[in-house]
Design an enzyme around this catalytic site. Sequence first.
Site, PDB file in Angstrom:
ATOM      1  N   TYR A  23      -7.700 -43.111  26.275  1.00 41.38           N
ATOM      2  CA  TYR A  23      -8.659 -42.228  25.580  1.00 41.38           C
ATOM      3  C   TYR A  23      -8.395 -40.776  25.965  1.00 41.38           C
ATOM      4  O   TYR A  23      -8.278 -39.888  25.103  1.00 41.38           O
ATOM      5  CB  TYR A  23     -10.079 -42.655  25.951  1.00 41.38           C
ATOM      6  CG  TYR A  23     -11.187 -41.833  25.343  1.00 41.38           C
ATOM      7  CD1 TYR A  23     -11.345 -41.744  23.963  1.00 41.38           C
ATOM      8  CD2 TYR A  23     -12.105 -41.167  26.153  1.00 41.38           C
ATOM      9  CE1 TYR A  23     -12.380 -41.010  23.403  1.00 41.38           C
ATOM     10  CE2 TYR A  23     -13.153 -40.436  25.608  1.00 41.38           C
ATOM     11  CZ  TYR A  23     -13.282 -40.354  24.231  1.00 41.38           C
ATOM     12  OH  TYR A  23     -14.305 -39.625  23.678  1.00 41.38           O
TER      13      TYR A  23
HETATM   14  N1  LIG Z   1     -21.020 -38.322  23.093  1.00 45.32           N
HETATM   15  C1  LIG Z   1     -20.411 -37.689  24.048  1.00 45.32           C
HETATM   16  O1  LIG Z   1     -20.922 -37.585  25.167  1.00 45.32           O
HETATM   17  C2  LIG Z   1     -19.080 -37.047  23.786  1.00 45.32           C
HETATM   18  C3  LIG Z   1     -18.492 -36.299  24.812  1.00 45.32           C
HETATM   19  C4  LIG Z   1     -17.261 -35.701  24.593  1.00 45.32           C
HETATM   20  C5  LIG Z   1     -16.641 -35.836  23.354  1.00 45.32           C
HETATM   21  N2  LIG Z   1     -17.219 -36.578  22.391  1.00 45.32           N
HETATM   22  C6  LIG Z   1     -16.533 -36.686  21.113  1.00 45.32           C
HETATM   23  O2  LIG Z   1     -17.446 -36.402  20.058  1.00 45.32           O
HETATM   24  C7  LIG Z   1     -17.069 -37.128  18.888  1.00 45.32           C
HETATM   25  C8  LIG Z   1     -18.256 -37.911  18.359  1.00 45.32           C
HETATM   26  O3  LIG Z   1     -18.666 -38.769  19.381  1.00 45.32           O
HETATM   27  P1  LIG Z   1     -19.924 -39.727  19.269  1.00 45.32           P
HETATM   28  O4  LIG Z   1     -20.424 -39.841  20.635  1.00 45.32           O
HETATM   29  O5  LIG Z   1     -20.853 -39.302  18.169  1.00 45.32           O
HETATM   30  O6  LIG Z   1     -19.168 -41.088  18.876  1.00 45.32           O
HETATM   31  P2  LIG Z   1     -19.629 -42.352  18.032  1.00 45.32           P
HETATM   32  O7  LIG Z   1     -21.109 -42.403  17.940  1.00 45.32           O
HETATM   33  O8  LIG Z   1     -18.913 -43.526  18.575  1.00 45.32           O
HETATM   34  O9  LIG Z   1     -19.054 -42.001  16.559  1.00 45.32           O
HETATM   35  C9  LIG Z   1     -17.692 -42.101  16.280  1.00 45.32           C
HETATM   36  C10 LIG Z   1     -17.459 -41.936  14.791  1.00 45.32           C
HETATM   37  O10 LIG Z   1     -16.061 -42.196  14.536  1.00 45.32           O
HETATM   38  C11 LIG Z   1     -15.973 -43.202  13.509  1.00 45.32           C
HETATM   39  N3  LIG Z   1     -14.794 -44.039  13.709  1.00 45.32           N
HETATM   40  C12 LIG Z   1     -14.520 -44.828  14.782  1.00 45.32           C
HETATM   41  N4  LIG Z   1     -13.394 -45.531  14.549  1.00 45.32           N
HETATM   42  C13 LIG Z   1     -12.958 -45.177  13.309  1.00 45.32           C
HETATM   43  C14 LIG Z   1     -11.863 -45.581  12.493  1.00 45.32           C
HETATM   44  N5  LIG Z   1     -10.995 -46.539  12.881  1.00 45.32           N
HETATM   45  N6  LIG Z   1     -11.723 -45.009  11.272  1.00 45.32           N
HETATM   46  C15 LIG Z   1     -12.591 -44.086  10.828  1.00 45.32           C
HETATM   47  N7  LIG Z   1     -13.664 -43.673  11.555  1.00 45.32           N
HETATM   48  C16 LIG Z   1     -13.840 -44.218  12.770  1.00 45.32           C
HETATM   49  C17 LIG Z   1     -17.244 -44.029  13.667  1.00 45.32           C
HETATM   50  O11 LIG Z   1     -17.488 -44.768  12.483  1.00 45.32           O
HETATM   51  P3  LIG Z   1     -18.405 -46.118  12.519  1.00 45.32           P
HETATM   52  O12 LIG Z   1     -19.819 -45.638  12.390  1.00 45.32           O
HETATM   53  O13 LIG Z   1     -17.940 -46.901  11.354  1.00 45.32           O
HETATM   54  O14 LIG Z   1     -18.120 -46.805  13.831  1.00 45.32           O
HETATM   55  C18 LIG Z   1     -18.256 -42.933  13.939  1.00 45.32           C
HETATM   56  O15 LIG Z   1     -18.638 -42.297  12.735  1.00 45.32           O
HETATM   57  C19 LIG Z   1     -15.872 -37.991  19.297  1.00 45.32           C
HETATM   58  O16 LIG Z   1     -14.681 -37.344  18.916  1.00 45.32           O
HETATM   59  C20 LIG Z   1     -15.980 -38.072  20.805  1.00 45.32           C
HETATM   60  O17 LIG Z   1     -14.732 -38.266  21.425  1.00 45.32           O
HETATM   61  C21 LIG Z   1     -18.427 -37.184  22.576  1.00 45.32           C
END
Ligand SMILES: NC(=O)c1ccc[n+]([C@@H]2O[C@H](COP(=O)([O-])OP(=O)(O)OC[C@H]3O[C@@H](n4cnc5c(N)ncnc54)[C@H](OP(=O)(O)O)[C@@H]3O)[C@@H](O)[C@H]2O)c1
Length: 246
Positions: free
Chosen positions: A166
């Site tokens: 990751y």
């Molecule tokens: N939350 C944190 O603390 C945090 C910290 C640092 C960085 N980030 C970054 O912020 C971003 C959003 O994070 P989040 O926490 O909101 O994550 P999340 O809730 O897991 O959402 C991920 C999104 O990516 C989509 N996705 C996953 N696999 C996919 C695939 N194979 N094809 C197309 N779409 C796909 C998911 O779709 P589905 O709904 O269909 O699964 C969902 O819409 C990410 O890039 C993450 O690395 C988050």
Amino acid sequence: MKTYQAPLDLLTDKVILITGASSEIGHAIALTYAAHGATVILHGRNVTKLEAIYDEIEAKGYPQPAIIPLDFEKADDQGFAGLAGSIGLQLKRLDGIVHNAATLLTPMPMELNNLDDWLRLLRVNLVAPTVITRACLPLLKAAPSASVIFTGESHGHTPTAFWGAYAASKAGLEMVMQIWTQELENLHPDLRINTLIPGPVNSRSRRKTHPGEDHSQLPQPADIMPTYLYLMGKDSVHVKGQCILL
Ligand SMILES: NC(=O)c1ccc[n+]([C@@H]2O[C@H](COP(=O)([O-])OP(=O)(O)OC[C@H]3O[C@@H](n4cnc5c(N)ncnc54)[C@H](OP(=O)(O)O)[C@@H]3O)[C@@H](O)[C@H]2O)c1
């Protein structure tokens, strides 16, 4: 940036693609950009979830969004090119992209990351945003001041044990962002690309990787929206090739 107060018309007439709009941070970005006048293109892989967000945006009277489903794990070159092609056909322009979609593993020793893990994470987190940006470049170059935001990760910025594939996939995105910035700066100075690292945010992925944490104490997706607005709007036209940590 964190306290940026965007005018309500900041993104009027802009067309912006948000990948991973079906989940919490992506959903917040889509709603926030639409509330500031943008026509948002909702990307995800689950059409039912995207339709619910489409309805939410319509019910609020924001500009009519568009939906483009694509599973990054399965898409081939034609699929990625088709995404850019349908934006060109349906909306005729593209002013910005937020590459928000990502997939992850629960933290584990890198020795346990197998070939399939590596290929899946690199494909969804690194290759997909890179080839989508490439496919959309003609539209982005034609826009008056386009902004592309890659979503980074603190473990991809500072190497950290147990975040293996990751972290490496997110670290690669920082490299891609900087190379593209150098390549575009003379020929297309109006197109900017930056990386935004959201920091810990209460979302589905955070609850998966940190199950024992008190999530109510974390920032919520809405709390980080001022920076997403800043980086997409006219007040950040001079910000290029930066990695911004929240
Ligand atoms: N939350 C944190 O603390 C945090 C910290 C640092 C960085 N980030 C970054 O912020 C971003 C959003 O994070 P989040 O926490 O909101 O994550 P999340 O809730 O897991 O959402 C991920 C999104 O990516 C989509 N996705 C996953 N696999 C996919 C695939 N194979 N094809 C197309 N779409 C796909 C998911 O779709 P589905 O709904 O269909 O699964 C969902 O819409 C990410 O890039 C993450 O690395 C988050």
